[in-house]
Design a protein around this motif. Structure first.
Motif, PDB file in Angstrom:
ATOM      1  N   ASP A  72       0.817  -1.213   0.000  1.00 47.28           N
ATOM      2  CA  ASP A  72       0.000   0.000   0.000  1.00 47.28           C
ATOM      3  C   ASP A  72       0.849   1.259   0.000  1.00 47.28           C
ATOM      4  OD1 ASP A  72       0.944   0.049   2.577  1.00 47.28           O
ATOM      5  OD2 ASP A  72      -0.996  -0.317   3.511  1.00 47.28           O
ATOM      6  N   GLN A  99      -4.642   3.407  -5.544  1.00 49.56           N
ATOM      7  CA  GLN A  99      -4.636   3.873  -4.149  1.00 49.56           C
ATOM      8  C   GLN A  99      -3.258   3.788  -3.515  1.00 49.56           C
ATOM      9  OE1 GLN A  99      -5.563   0.909  -5.127  1.00 49.56           O
ATOM     10  NE2 GLN A  99      -4.592  -0.533  -3.722  1.00 49.56           N
ATOM     11  N   THR A 120      -1.898   7.421 -13.518  1.00 50.67           N
ATOM     12  CA  THR A 120      -2.282   7.716 -12.136  1.00 50.67           C
ATOM     13  C   THR A 120      -1.193   8.550 -11.458  1.00 50.67           C
ATOM     14  OG1 THR A 120      -1.319   5.604 -11.416  1.00 50.67           O
ATOM     15  CG2 THR A 120      -3.667   5.626 -11.927  1.00 50.67           C
ATOM     16  N   ARG A 123      -0.869  10.110  -7.595  1.00 47.12           N
ATOM     17  CA  ARG A 123      -0.462   9.457  -6.348  1.00 47.12           C
ATOM     18  C   ARG A 123       1.061   9.406  -6.198  1.00 47.12           C
ATOM     19  NH1 ARG A 123      -0.518   3.800  -7.545  1.00 47.12           N
ATOM     20  NH2 ARG A 123      -0.570   3.486  -9.778  1.00 47.12           N
ATOM     21  N   ARG A 154      -1.302  11.408   3.243  1.00 51.25           N
ATOM     22  CA  ARG A 154      -1.008  10.004   3.564  1.00 51.25           C
ATOM     23  C   ARG A 154       0.490   9.769   3.714  1.00 51.25           C
ATOM     24  NH1 ARG A 154      -3.620   6.140  -0.629  1.00 51.25           N
ATOM     25  NH2 ARG A 154      -2.374   4.651   0.585  1.00 51.25           N
TER      26      ARG A 154
END
Length: 207
Positions: A72, A99, A120, A123, A154
């Motif tokens: 992750d 994610q 993407t 991120r 994050r």
């Protein structure tokens, strides 16, 4: 840097998979972690008897797919060569879900230079450690123009979770913050020695 990062994450309780295109490099990572932990334990910087438990959390991955399975968060630490990073991020783009945070350890390249073509790219960002990160907790978080705010948060939260001390740049700048401060101090140090004000040893003592 990659091996040191492995220690940082493992020390905080995370399972770490490390991959390198050169298999022997990845294979050496657990030994680096174990040796460094022995030194840290001797100085009282990790709990007594924790070396093997922490080191066991770091494993060399057989392939990049193996390393990324279930991940992750990815902390990339490949050489500071733009073509290498561009190709790697294309691969990461195709292998991990949108994610997953993709953070680069680069000490000078902006994330926008190697993520622009990604599907993407929002991120991706720079999470630049001061080497070695298992001894120096400062980390520079540098978003690209398209990094999503929640990704920045994050990454910051992850750094705090693993015991690092993040500073967050509001935008990309050449050299980031630490390199620019260091360059300014180094330039002044050279001038002081060249002008005969002090010698190099005295500059070291002043710093």
């Amino acid at each position: 840097v990659g091996s040191s990062w492995s220690l940082v994450f493992a020390r905080a309780g995370f399972e770490v998979a490390i991959y390198d295109v050169e298999p022997t490099s990845a294979a050496r990572a657990p030994d680096f972690v174990r040796t460094a932990l022995i030194g840290l334990e001797a100085q009282g910087l990790v709990p007594p008897g924790s070396t093997e438990t922490i080191a066991a959390r770091v494993r060399p991955a057989k392939s990049i797919e193996d390393a990324l399975a279930g991940a992750d968060y990815v902390q990339e630490s490949v050489p500071e060569r733009l073509p290498i990073k561009v190709e790697l991020y294309k691969t990461l783009d195709s292998l991990v879900g949108p994610q997953v945070v993709l953070a680069s350890s680069t000490s000078g390249l902006p994330a926008s230079a190697f993520t622009e073509e990604m599907a993407t790219r929002g991120r991706c960002l720079v999470v630049h450690p001061i080497n070695p990160p298992h001894l120096i907790p400062l980390v520079e978080i540098v978003p690209s123009p398209w990094t999503k705010p929640d990704i920045v948060e994050r990454a910051r939260a992850q750094m705090l979770r693993i015991g690092q001390s993040p500073i967050q740049l509001r935008r990309e700048i050449s050299g980031f913050v630490v390199n620019r401060l260091q360059s300014a101090v180094l330039g002044e140090a050279f001038r002081l020695v060249e002008d005969g004000i002090v010698d190099a040893d005295e500059v070291d003592r002043a710093i």
